[in-house]
Design a protein around this motif. Structure first.
Motif, short mmCIF file in Angstrom:
data_model
loop_
_atom_site.label_atom_id
_atom_site.label_comp_id
_atom_site.label_asym_id
_atom_site.label_seq_id
_atom_site.Cartn_x
_atom_site.Cartn_y
_atom_site.Cartn_z
N THR A 294 -0.03 13.93 -40.54
CA THR A 294 -0.58 13.07 -39.49
C THR A 294 -1.96 12.62 -39.94
O THR A 294 -2.58 13.25 -40.81
CB THR A 294 -0.68 13.83 -38.15
N GLN A 295 -2.45 11.55 -39.35
CA GLN A 295 -3.76 11.04 -39.75
C GLN A 295 -4.85 12.07 -39.56
O GLN A 295 -5.71 12.24 -40.42
CB GLN A 295 -4.10 9.77 -38.97
N ILE A 296 -4.82 12.78 -38.45
CA ILE A 296 -5.87 13.75 -38.16
C ILE A 296 -5.82 14.91 -39.17
O ILE A 296 -6.87 15.37 -39.64
CB ILE A 296 -5.81 14.27 -36.70
N ASN A 297 -4.63 15.37 -39.54
CA ASN A 297 -4.52 16.46 -40.53
C ASN A 297 -5.03 16.02 -41.89
O ASN A 297 -5.75 16.76 -42.56
CB ASN A 297 -3.07 16.93 -40.66
N ILE A 298 -4.68 14.82 -42.30
CA ILE A 298 -5.12 14.32 -43.60
C ILE A 298 -6.64 14.15 -43.62
O ILE A 298 -7.31 14.60 -44.55
CB ILE A 298 -4.42 12.99 -43.94
N ASN B 239 7.27 16.65 -43.08
CA ASN B 239 6.29 15.64 -43.46
C ASN B 239 5.75 14.89 -42.24
O ASN B 239 4.58 14.55 -42.20
CB ASN B 239 6.87 14.64 -44.46
N THR B 240 6.60 14.64 -41.27
CA THR B 240 6.12 13.94 -40.07
C THR B 240 5.19 14.82 -39.25
O THR B 240 4.31 14.32 -38.56
CB THR B 240 7.30 13.47 -39.19
N TYR C 209 3.61 15.98 -50.48
CA TYR C 209 4.37 14.92 -49.83
C TYR C 209 5.64 14.61 -50.62
O TYR C 209 6.72 14.46 -50.04
CB TYR C 209 3.52 13.66 -49.69
N ILE C 210 5.53 14.56 -51.94
CA ILE C 210 6.69 14.28 -52.79
C ILE C 210 7.71 15.42 -52.69
O ILE C 210 8.92 15.17 -52.60
CB ILE C 210 6.25 14.05 -54.25
#
Length: 132
Positions: A101-105, A96-97, A87-88
């Protein structure tokens, strides 16, 4: 397998560095399993299964049996660190968008540590059966 175990036992510090480093590396560069631009393919699945299977084998050489909680915790922590580094590295980019995503994480942090722990557990059970 026994030759690998002997080598790892002789070089524990280096083996731990390789294990933790590779878990962080995979968390950074293998994430995500898929996104809207690239679907999950067979080659990536093969690489993930092979990589984390080898890491689980390394865990069995470094830890005694019945340390599944440790394997899960280390896998989860290192994978999370790798994802944070990713992410950094890509901060402010459009990727990054797409990737974070919530599902990927949730999928990545749910599947990868569980898979690594499951393979570790299976190897420990198979070794205890063959040693009896």
């Amino acid at each position: 397998m026994e030759n690998i175990r002997i080598f790892v036992q002789k070089h524990k510090k280096v083996s731990w560095l390789v294990l933790i480093g590779y878990l962080i590396f995979c968390g950074c560069f293998v994430f995500p399993l898929s996104n809207e631009r690239w679907s999950f393919d067979f080659e990536k699945a093969y690489m993930i299964i092979l990589s984390y299977g080898i890491l689980a084998t390394l865990f069995t050489s470094l830890l005694s049996s019945n340390k599944s909680i440790h394997v899960y915790s280390i896998s989860l922590l290192c994978t999370t660190v790798g994802m944070i580094l990713r992410y950094i590295i890509e901060y402010g980019e459009y990727s990054n968008t797409i990737n974070f995503t919530q599902i990927n994480i949730i999928m990545y942090l749910g599947i990868i540590p569980v898979f690594c722990t499951l393979i570790y557990w299976i190897i420990c059970k198979l070794e205890s059966i063959t040693c009896k």
